[in-house]
Design an enzyme around this catalytic site. Structure first.
Site, PDB file in Angstrom:
ATOM      1  N   SER A 182     -18.366  -7.231   6.843  1.00  0.00           N
ATOM      2  CA  SER A 182     -17.213  -7.980   6.317  1.00  0.00           C
ATOM      3  C   SER A 182     -15.964  -7.462   7.019  1.00  0.00           C
ATOM      4  O   SER A 182     -15.990  -6.402   7.631  1.00  0.00           O
ATOM      5  CB  SER A 182     -17.068  -7.749   4.812  1.00  0.00           C
ATOM      6  OG  SER A 182     -16.400  -6.523   4.556  1.00  0.00           O
ATOM      7  N   ASP A 183     -14.866  -8.196   6.922  1.00  0.00           N
ATOM      8  CA  ASP A 183     -13.622  -7.600   7.384  1.00  0.00           C
ATOM      9  C   ASP A 183     -13.102  -6.710   6.251  1.00  0.00           C
ATOM     10  O   ASP A 183     -13.617  -6.723   5.129  1.00  0.00           O
ATOM     11  CB  ASP A 183     -12.602  -8.649   7.823  1.00  0.00           C
ATOM     12  CG  ASP A 183     -11.592  -8.047   8.811  1.00  0.00           C
ATOM     13  OD1 ASP A 183     -11.515  -6.800   8.911  1.00  0.00           O
ATOM     14  OD2 ASP A 183     -10.869  -8.796   9.478  1.00  0.00           O
ATOM     15  N   TRP A 184     -12.083  -5.953   6.565  1.00  0.00           N
ATOM     16  CA  TRP A 184     -11.574  -4.920   5.633  1.00  0.00           C
ATOM     17  C   TRP A 184     -11.227  -5.545   4.267  1.00  0.00           C
ATOM     18  O   TRP A 184     -10.278  -6.333   4.159  1.00  0.00           O
ATOM     19  CB  TRP A 184     -10.341  -4.277   6.242  1.00  0.00           C
ATOM     20  CG  TRP A 184      -9.710  -3.216   5.412  1.00  0.00           C
ATOM     21  CD1 TRP A 184      -8.998  -3.402   4.254  1.00  0.00           C
ATOM     22  CD2 TRP A 184      -9.713  -1.812   5.648  1.00  0.00           C
ATOM     23  NE1 TRP A 184      -8.561  -2.199   3.765  1.00  0.00           N
ATOM     24  CE2 TRP A 184      -8.990  -1.202   4.604  1.00  0.00           C
ATOM     25  CE3 TRP A 184     -10.262  -1.003   6.638  1.00  0.00           C
ATOM     26  CZ2 TRP A 184      -8.788   0.175   4.529  1.00  0.00           C
ATOM     27  CZ3 TRP A 184     -10.054   0.366   6.564  1.00  0.00           C
ATOM     28  CH2 TRP A 184      -9.334   0.947   5.518  1.00  0.00           C
ATOM     29  N   GLY A 185     -12.014  -5.193   3.270  1.00  0.00           N
ATOM     30  CA  GLY A 185     -11.723  -5.678   1.919  1.00  0.00           C
ATOM     31  C   GLY A 185     -11.899  -7.178   1.732  1.00  0.00           C
ATOM     32  O   GLY A 185     -11.490  -7.728   0.702  1.00  0.00           O
TER      33      GLY A 185
END
Ligand code: BGC
Length: 766
Positions: free
Chosen positions: A299-302
């Site tokens: 996933s991307d950050w958060g």
């Protein structure tokens, strides 16, 4: 559920294959197949020993969080993360770098957790690690695939020596919007060039053998359509049609998959109402099913948590459920997989097969990296010392930096500069800046480590150099995470700059954006020179017209006034550690500029998004004076200031004799040939570009599409013939269902030195 059924069938077959392999050693003659199967078997063996919690742990990625080489953290988030690491609940960490620190966290995972599964250590090695190469859009301007691949290989060499084994690069988002700060990270607006560069970068990072100590796993990001955020505002909504998705957004990702990229990263944006992180159509149907991708998706950050703010998930547990079902295999910094997946399995909301599938993918990459054979293989203090900042890496950074520069204007051959007897005034705060040229996304590099223009120019000692900053570009902090404050009022140093310019033969003005004015979270609504720089330029022009404007920027700028008035303009982006050396070499003619723009430069921000491969519309031309009913602006031209593919040289090239060598019907290929002559007095390189136009089709086609390019070096007077081959791959396109179509009809082929070339020839596909 259809997806689950497919995963179950696939796992069943993997199991059968492994049993079969064990009994017969069936693939003993096929090394590659055997290798893959051996790894698959190791993955299955390990998976069979793992508890559900440990499996979920592999899907969990934490950011670096404590002084790794100091005592274990007590209390708070850091203590929890440390405990998770010991308990085998962490599969990867990011932003842990340097042999000492990587070794320390790896030791906890390998020596203190029950199964001792090594961590995969991720980092944003975007354009270099400690030694910084040009920002990616600048490298793209070189159109030199060999140099780009080498630059990525050097970044892999330096970062792998610092313990890293996975980069979150290349970013291969196509973007047409110069307002978006992240255009600096990509290869520009064109899917053909973008695909070639994606392949070169992946080959550079991953090399021939992923388990060598000098290569790292790459990550194709951001999947998908992040470059189409509305208004160019970062993280914003994306709503685009299938034609754009298939023909513009996907091609570099398909190229990345074909190049064997080990991981994908999804994106922050929603696409047509569904966040990419929870988008099953993108990650399961297209990527994992249709393209048969067998690496893993981080996933991307958060971005899993962000699905709550998007209005797509009710709470954390719901977000984790959606993301997993949609095919996000690893959770970067949302903490939601590690917090909720077990309960989701226990309550039958999530099938364990989905977890097994994700873990298989992650473990496979770890085995391929050779981490199980030696988890400390990237952790050699001696090697780190020897390789970091080494000459070899700096030489490569200088090489690509020179090649990334684009000559935009050179009236009266003001450039190259004479090497002796000149008084040269260097003006602009960016001229002496040793941090800004490093650009955005260079977390491991130290501030003040770039060679400034002033330093680079001063190494040529035949001229008298004077310097005046003229005005500060920024006020206060210029840190990685801070919002930059630009000087919009203080002109107190103009006077001194005017004095210095007045008595000079030539003025070199270094103006543009600070390195941290582009990049993530740095969208702009203006493309003009920030702060008081435009005023400074105009004031200097009043006293000395012999100006060479050197631009530093991370995106296309709208510099209409400069184009009309300033005789020489050099696009020097943010060129990294060797910036000043590269610029000086080009200004003095020791390198003849050969770069071409990978993104259109508008005249006016109101034209954005502006790109060369636009559609014609039903009213492309003015029907006559005073008639307004055609597709245009009443206060600006439609055309760009500098088109895609444009760039000058200190020599000139002539294109002649474009020919269709053989018709399509003979062998489903069309060969196009063209003669290029160096008509100037210097040796030089030209990027020969081929574009097609499919004049009518069931889905309308752009007025031009790049379908081939070649980098050619010619001596003065030398002539060479270049051949391009067009096959179904270049002549077809995706329809709105994602099906590839090749339609009969009339085509135009253009060959020249920019997307505005008018050298053309026609053919018909029958
Ligand atoms: C960016 C990614 C990056 C990640 C980790 C995110 O904010 O969008 O491109 O890889 O952070 O640093």
């Amino acid at each position: 559920m259809r997806i689950l059924k497919k995963i179950k069938i696939a796992s069943f077959f993997v199991g059968i294959l492994i049993i079969f392999w064990s009994c017969t050693n069936l693939f003993s003659n096929e090394n590659e197949t055997q290798e893959v199967t051996v790894i698959d078997q190791k993955v299955e063996n390990l998976l069979s020993k793992m508890t559900l919690e440990e499996k979920i742990g592999q899907m969990n990625q934490y950011n670096g969080f404590w002084d790794f080489t100091g005592p274990a953290p007590k209390g708070g988030d850091a203590e929890k993360k440390y405990k998770d690491l010991k308990n085998g609940l962490v599969g990867s960490m990011l932003n842990v770098r340097g042999v000492k620190d990587v070794m320390a966290v790896q030791k906890v995972a390998v020596e203190e957790s029950r199964l001792g599964i090594p961590l995969i250590i991720g980092f944003d090695v975007i354009h270099g690690y400690k030694t910084i190469s040009p920002i990616p859009i600048a490298e793209a301007a070189s159109w030199d695939l060999e140099a780009i691949q080498k630059s990525a290989a050097m970044a892999a060499l330096e970062s792998s020596a610092a313990g890293i084994n996975w980069t979150f690069a290349p970013m291969i988002d196509i973007s047409r919007d110069a307002r978006w700060g992240r255009v600096m990270e990509g290869a520009g607006e064109d899917p053909f060039l973008g695909s070639k560069i994606a392949t070169a970068r992946i080959n550079g990072f991953q090399g021939d053998e992923l388990n060598s100590n000098f290569t790292i796993a790459a990550c194709a990001k951001h999947f998908a359509a992040y470059g189409f955020v509305e208004g160019g505002r970062d993280y914003n909504t994306v709503d685009i049609g299938t034609s754009t998705l298939y023909n513009m957004v996907f091609p570099p990702f398909i190229a990345a998959k074909n190049a064997g990229v080990k991981t994908f990263m999804n994106s922050f944006n929603e696409l047509n109402g569904v966040p990419a992180t929870g988008n099953s159509y993108l990650q399961r149907d297209i990527l994992k099913e249709q393209w048969d991708y067998n690496g893993f998706v981080v996933s991307d950050w958060g971005s899993i948590t962000e699905m709550i703010a998007h209005g797509h998930a009710k709470d954390g547990a719901h977000a984790a459920e959606i993301a997993l079902k949609a095919g996000s295999d690893m959770d970067m910094e949302s903490y939601l997989y590690v917090s909720h997946l077990k309960n989701l399995v226990d309550t039958d909301k999530v099938d364990i097969q989905l977890i097994d599938d994700a873990v298989r993918r992650i473990l496979k990459v770890k085995f391929e990296l050779g981490l199980f054979e030696d988890p400390y293989r990237y952790c050699d203090l001696e090697r780190e010392k020897e390789i970091t900042g080494s000459k070899k890496i700096n030489d490569a950074a200088l090489d690509i930096a020179k090649k990334s520069i684009v000559l935009l204007k050179n009236e009266g051959d003001l450039l190259p500069l004479k090497k002796e007897g000149q008084k040269i005034a260097i003006i602009g705060a960016l001229a002496s800046d040793k941090t800004s040229p490093l650009g955005s996304w260079r977390i491991a590099a130290d501030d003040h480590t770039a060679v400034s223009v002033l330093e680079g120019m001063s190494e040529y000692n035949g001229n008298l150099i004077t310097f005046s900053k003229g005005a500060d570009l920024t006020i206060g902090k210029t840190e990685f995470v801070s919002e930059l404050k630009i000087n919009t009022t203080n002109k107190s140093e103009f006077k001194e700059a005017i004095r210095v310019a007045n008595s000079a033969d030539i003025v070199v003005m270094v103006l543009g954006e600070h390195g941290f004015q582009s990049g993530e979270g740095r969208s702009r609504t203006s493309l003009e020179l920030p702060g008081v720089q435009q005023e400074l330029l105009e004031e200097i022009f009043k006293v000395n017209k012999n100006i060479v404007l050197v631009l530093n920027n991370g995106r296309p700028l709208a510099i209409n006034w400069a184009d009309k008035n300033i005789p020489a303009i050099v696009e020097a982006w943010q060129l990294g550690t060797q910036s000043g050396h590269a610029i000086a070499k080009v200004l003095y003619g020791d390198y003849n500029p050969s770069g071409k723009l990978p993104m259109t430069f508008p005249r006016n921000i109101g034209q954005v998004p502006l790109y060369y491969n636009y559609k014609n519309t039903g009213r492309p031309n003015s029907p006559g004076p005073e008639i307004v009913f055609w597709s245009h602006y009443s206060d600006e031209e439609n055309t760009p200031l500098y088109p895609f593919g444009y760039g000058l040289s200190y020599t000139t090239f002539n294109y002649s004799d474009i020919k269709i060598v053989n018709s399509y019907n003979s062998n489903q290929k069309i060969k196009v040939s063209v003669d290029i002559t160096n008509t100037g007095k210097r040796k030089g390189k030209e990027v020969i570009q081929l574009y097609i136009r499919d004049k009518y089709a069931s889905i309308t086609r752009p007025v031009k599409e790049l379908k081939g390019f070649e980098l050619l070096e010619l001596d003065p007077g030398e002539i060479k013939t270049i051949n391009f081959v067009l096959t179904d791959k270049e002549l077809g396109f995706y329809d709105n269902n994602g099906e590839w179509l090749l339609e009969n009809g009339e085509f135009e082929v253009f060959v020249g030195g920019s997307s505005e070339t008018t050298n053309k020839i026609n053919f018909e596909l029958k």
